[in-house]
Design a protein around this motif. Structure first.
Motif, PDB file in Angstrom:
ATOM      1  N   ALA A  23       0.918  -1.354  -0.207  1.00 25.24           N
ATOM      2  CA  ALA A  23      -0.352  -0.318  -0.065  1.00 25.24           C
ATOM      3  C   ALA A  23       1.199   1.224   0.023  1.00 25.24           C
ATOM      4  N   TYR A  56       1.446  -2.857   3.689  1.00 23.30           N
ATOM      5  CA  TYR A  56       0.473  -3.828   2.854  1.00 23.30           C
ATOM      6  C   TYR A  56      -1.007  -3.967   3.450  1.00 23.30           C
ATOM      7  N   THR A  57      -1.664  -3.818   2.940  1.00 18.76           N
ATOM      8  CA  THR A  57      -3.473  -3.800   2.978  1.00 18.76           C
ATOM      9  C   THR A  57      -4.388  -5.006   3.663  1.00 18.76           C
TER      10      THR A  57
END
Length: 130
Positions: free
Chosen positions: A66, A80-81
């Motif tokens: 992300a 990171y999402t």
């Protein structure tokens, strides 16, 4: 009576000092926890003892993250999402022979000192290369 009073005072002092020292040394979360932003991760990395004076954001971020950025040629941070994106990044690095990667719940740090990052931020160290 003076011995009892002095002994009691000594015991109370020892307990007080022990409680102070353990509260100051809070262990990081075993799973590395999460970070809301790349700036939060940078702050944590710097608090751990790595130099990250100039954070250069990747625009756009790396393929699976992300948000991603580098602090130097050897220090790389990413958020990171979700687990799928984090796992995709780790799968990408495995055959590429990345030396060592610190992995938390939603972050990775590539650095010259993965043991320092793990000691201070928690998470695990993934060894994918020499």
């Amino acid at each position: 009576m003076n011995r009892l009073t002095a002994g009691s005072a000594a015991a109370i002092l020892v307990l007080f000092l022990a409680s102070c020292s353990t509260s100051d040394a809070t262990a990081p979360p075993e799973d590395g926890g999460t970070y809301e932003s790349i700036d939060d991760l940078q702050e944590a990395v710097e608090s751990a003892g790595l130099v990250c004076r100039e954070l250069v954001l990747d625009t756009p971020p790396s393929k699976f993250s992300a948000s991603s950025a580098s602090c130097s040629e050897f220090t790389y941070l990413a958020i990171y999402t979700d687990d799928l994106h984090l796992e995709a990044q780790l799968d990408f690095w495995r055959p590429a022979g990345q030396r060592a990667v610190n992995v938390g719940k939603n972050w990775t740090v590539v650095s010259e000192d993965p043991q320092l990052i793990q000691k201070n931020l928690g998470g695990s160290v993934l060894h994918t290369g020499p």
